[in-house]
Design a protein around this motif. Sequence first.
Motif, PDB file in Angstrom:
ATOM      1  N   ILE A 107       0.830  -1.208   0.000  1.00  0.00           N
ATOM      2  CA  ILE A 107       0.000   0.000   0.000  1.00  0.00           C
ATOM      3  C   ILE A 107       0.865   1.258   0.000  1.00  0.00           C
ATOM      4  CG2 ILE A 107      -1.643   1.336   1.388  1.00  0.00           C
ATOM      5  CD1 ILE A 107      -2.858  -1.440   2.183  1.00  0.00           C
ATOM      6  N   CYS A 108       1.906   1.278   0.805  1.00  0.00           N
ATOM      7  CA  CYS A 108       2.797   2.445   0.847  1.00  0.00           C
ATOM      8  C   CYS A 108       3.534   2.634  -0.479  1.00  0.00           C
ATOM      9  CB  CYS A 108       3.787   2.321   1.996  1.00  0.00           C
ATOM     10  SG  CYS A 108       3.042   2.522   3.622  1.00  0.00           S
ATOM     11  N   LEU A 109       3.985   1.550  -1.073  1.00  0.00           N
ATOM     12  CA  LEU A 109       4.664   1.632  -2.359  1.00  0.00           C
ATOM     13  C   LEU A 109       3.726   2.191  -3.424  1.00  0.00           C
ATOM     14  CD1 LEU A 109       7.319   1.062  -3.812  1.00  0.00           C
ATOM     15  CD2 LEU A 109       6.494  -1.236  -4.264  1.00  0.00           C
ATOM     16  N   THR A 110       2.493   1.711  -3.443  1.00  0.00           N
ATOM     17  CA  THR A 110       1.512   2.218  -4.401  1.00  0.00           C
ATOM     18  C   THR A 110       1.249   3.704  -4.169  1.00  0.00           C
ATOM     19  OG1 THR A 110       0.472   0.044  -4.571  1.00  0.00           O
ATOM     20  CG2 THR A 110      -0.827   1.933  -5.291  1.00  0.00           C
ATOM     21  N   GLY A 111       1.096   4.095  -2.915  1.00  0.00           N
ATOM     22  CA  GLY A 111       0.890   5.508  -2.604  1.00  0.00           C
ATOM     23  C   GLY A 111       2.063   6.363  -3.045  1.00  0.00           C
ATOM     24  N   GLY A 112       3.270   5.885  -2.810  1.00  0.00           N
ATOM     25  CA  GLY A 112       4.459   6.613  -3.247  1.00  0.00           C
ATOM     26  C   GLY A 112       4.528   6.749  -4.756  1.00  0.00           C
ATOM     27  N   ILE A 113       4.161   5.700  -5.465  1.00  0.00           N
ATOM     28  CA  ILE A 113       4.166   5.748  -6.928  1.00  0.00           C
ATOM     29  C   ILE A 113       3.143   6.765  -7.424  1.00  0.00           C
ATOM     30  CG2 ILE A 113       3.606   4.425  -9.010  1.00  0.00           C
ATOM     31  CD1 ILE A 113       4.893   1.984  -7.553  1.00  0.00           C
ATOM     32  N   VAL A 114       1.962   6.790  -6.809  1.00  0.00           N
ATOM     33  CA  VAL A 114       0.928   7.757  -7.198  1.00  0.00           C
ATOM     34  C   VAL A 114       1.435   9.184  -6.988  1.00  0.00           C
ATOM     35  CG1 VAL A 114      -1.362   8.655  -6.596  1.00  0.00           C
ATOM     36  CG2 VAL A 114      -1.022   6.198  -6.882  1.00  0.00           C
ATOM     37  N   VAL A 115       2.082   9.442  -5.866  1.00  0.00           N
ATOM     38  CA  VAL A 115       2.619  10.779  -5.600  1.00  0.00           C
ATOM     39  C   VAL A 115       3.680  11.143  -6.633  1.00  0.00           C
ATOM     40  CG1 VAL A 115       4.005  12.125  -3.950  1.00  0.00           C
ATOM     41  CG2 VAL A 115       2.054  10.785  -3.146  1.00  0.00           C
ATOM     42  N   LEU A 116       4.576  10.207  -6.946  1.00  0.00           N
ATOM     43  CA  LEU A 116       5.606  10.477  -7.958  1.00  0.00           C
ATOM     44  C   LEU A 116       5.004  10.745  -9.335  1.00  0.00           C
ATOM     45  CD1 LEU A 116       8.402   7.938  -6.967  1.00  0.00           C
ATOM     46  CD2 LEU A 116       8.472  10.430  -6.800  1.00  0.00           C
ATOM     47  N   VAL A 117       3.968   9.984  -9.680  1.00  0.00           N
ATOM     48  CA  VAL A 117       3.295  10.205 -10.971  1.00  0.00           C
ATOM     49  C   VAL A 117       2.714  11.612 -11.019  1.00  0.00           C
ATOM     50  CG1 VAL A 117       1.285   9.541 -12.349  1.00  0.00           C
ATOM     51  CG2 VAL A 117       2.840   7.788 -11.490  1.00  0.00           C
ATOM     52  N   LEU A 118       2.069  12.042  -9.950  1.00  0.00           N
ATOM     53  CA  LEU A 118       1.487  13.388  -9.908  1.00  0.00           C
ATOM     54  C   LEU A 118       2.556  14.467 -10.003  1.00  0.00           C
ATOM     55  CD1 LEU A 118      -1.255  12.842  -7.167  1.00  0.00           C
ATOM     56  CD2 LEU A 118      -1.586  13.043  -9.658  1.00  0.00           C
ATOM     57  N   ILE A 119       3.705  14.242  -9.397  1.00  0.00           N
ATOM     58  CA  ILE A 119       4.802  15.210  -9.477  1.00  0.00           C
ATOM     59  C   ILE A 119       5.385  15.250 -10.886  1.00  0.00           C
ATOM     60  CG2 ILE A 119       7.176  15.682  -8.702  1.00  0.00           C
ATOM     61  CD1 ILE A 119       6.278  14.621  -5.920  1.00  0.00           C
ATOM     62  N   VAL A 120       5.650  14.076 -11.459  1.00  0.00           N
ATOM     63  CA  VAL A 120       6.274  14.018 -12.784  1.00  0.00           C
ATOM     64  C   VAL A 120       5.346  14.605 -13.849  1.00  0.00           C
ATOM     65  CG1 VAL A 120       7.159  12.450 -14.574  1.00  0.00           C
ATOM     66  CG2 VAL A 120       7.824  12.128 -12.194  1.00  0.00           C
ATOM     67  N   ARG A 121       4.043  14.502 -13.665  1.00  0.00           N
ATOM     68  CA  ARG A 121       3.103  15.101 -14.623  1.00  0.00           C
ATOM     69  C   ARG A 121       3.273  16.606 -14.750  1.00  0.00           C
ATOM     70  NH1 ARG A 121      -2.874  12.375 -13.890  1.00  0.00           N
ATOM     71  NH2 ARG A 121      -2.363  10.446 -14.972  1.00  0.00           N
ATOM     72  N   GLN A 122       3.809  17.250 -13.725  1.00  0.00           N
ATOM     73  CA  GLN A 122       3.979  18.701 -13.726  1.00  0.00           C
ATOM     74  C   GLN A 122       5.262  19.140 -14.437  1.00  0.00           C
ATOM     75  OE1 GLN A 122       1.322  20.375 -12.543  1.00  0.00           O
ATOM     76  NE2 GLN A 122       0.540  18.310 -12.146  1.00  0.00           N
ATOM     77  N   ILE A 123       6.131  18.200 -14.763  1.00  0.00           N
ATOM     78  CA  ILE A 123       7.422  18.521 -15.374  1.00  0.00           C
ATOM     79  C   ILE A 123       7.248  18.656 -16.887  1.00  0.00           C
ATOM     80  CG2 ILE A 123       9.774  17.665 -15.731  1.00  0.00           C
ATOM     81  CD1 ILE A 123       9.511  16.202 -13.043  1.00  0.00           C
ATOM     82  N   GLU A 124       7.907  19.637 -17.437  1.00  0.00           N
ATOM     83  CA  GLU A 124       7.841  19.902 -18.885  1.00  0.00           C
ATOM     84  C   GLU A 124       8.813  18.998 -19.645  1.00  0.00           C
ATOM     85  OE1 GLU A 124       5.764  22.120 -20.415  1.00  0.00           O
ATOM     86  OE2 GLU A 124       4.850  22.517 -18.472  1.00  0.00           O
ATOM     87  N   GLN A 125       8.555  18.859 -20.949  1.00  0.00           N
ATOM     88  CA  GLN A 125       9.471  18.149 -21.835  1.00  0.00           C
ATOM     89  C   GLN A 125      10.732  18.985 -21.975  1.00  0.00           C
ATOM     90  OE1 GLN A 125       9.411  15.212 -22.676  1.00  0.00           O
ATOM     91  NE2 GLN A 125       7.550  14.524 -23.649  1.00  0.00           N
ATOM     92  N   PRO A 126      11.879  18.460 -22.152  1.00  0.00           N
ATOM     93  CA  PRO A 126      12.192  17.064 -22.391  1.00  0.00           C
ATOM     94  C   PRO A 126      12.386  16.269 -21.108  1.00  0.00           C
ATOM     95  CG  PRO A 126      14.204  18.302 -22.602  1.00  0.00           C
ATOM     96  CD  PRO A 126      13.099  19.292 -22.314  1.00  0.00           C
ATOM     97  N   TRP A 127      12.346  16.960 -19.947  1.00  0.00           N
ATOM     98  CA  TRP A 127      12.657  16.288 -18.691  1.00  0.00           C
ATOM     99  C   TRP A 127      11.639  15.187 -18.358  1.00  0.00           C
ATOM    100  CZ3 TRP A 127      17.407  17.050 -17.832  1.00  0.00           C
ATOM    101  CH2 TRP A 127      18.002  18.259 -18.184  1.00  0.00           C
ATOM    102  N   ARG A 128      10.378  15.444 -18.671  1.00  0.00           N
ATOM    103  CA  ARG A 128       9.375  14.407 -18.404  1.00  0.00           C
ATOM    104  C   ARG A 128       9.636  13.181 -19.268  1.00  0.00           C
ATOM    105  NH1 ARG A 128       2.768  14.510 -18.397  1.00  0.00           N
ATOM    106  NH2 ARG A 128       2.593  12.300 -17.902  1.00  0.00           N
TER     107      ARG A 128
END
Length: 166
Positions: A107-128
């Motif tokens: 559960i914690c791993l899944t929660g951490g992955i969800v948080v990382l996905v939400l953070i990475v979505r905010q990053i612009e190309q080419p970094w994303r």
Amino acid sequence: MLGTIAAAWGFVGILMLFSSAIYRLGALALDMPLHSFSWYHWVALVACVLFMGFAEGYRGFQQNFSPRVAARLLYLQRNVTPARLIFAPFFGMGYFHATRKRQIVSICLTGGIVVLVLIVRQIEQPWRGIIDSGVVLGLAWGIVSLAAFTFRAFSRPGYSVSPETP
């Protein structure tokens, strides 16, 4: 027979989850503007792919997740219940009928992955795209290792990895 169906559904369900992520993230990775890369973009791309291949693919999937999921699917085949059949992919990933520690880690791993996905979505190309390239490699490694460990668990007697069930 029902146990084999449950194990197959668990395996296919997990593969569908990973394949969906590869499909979505792969499109973003391929959308990177390679023609405008500077030297530091190439260094970041190589570093991210190497790091994610090692950390996510080898350490995360090959050494931990895939052997345990294969053991849980083998356990499921032999100990099927209606709830385990219906939710076989979640059973395989350790969300229920698992040791307390395994449930908390899953559960914690899944929660951490969800948080990382939400953070990475905010990053612009080419970094994303650079980050997504590494994630795609890790997930692809995960699919291959899951298939290999599941084949090993079901084709050889004496698969010795713990399913971490209570």
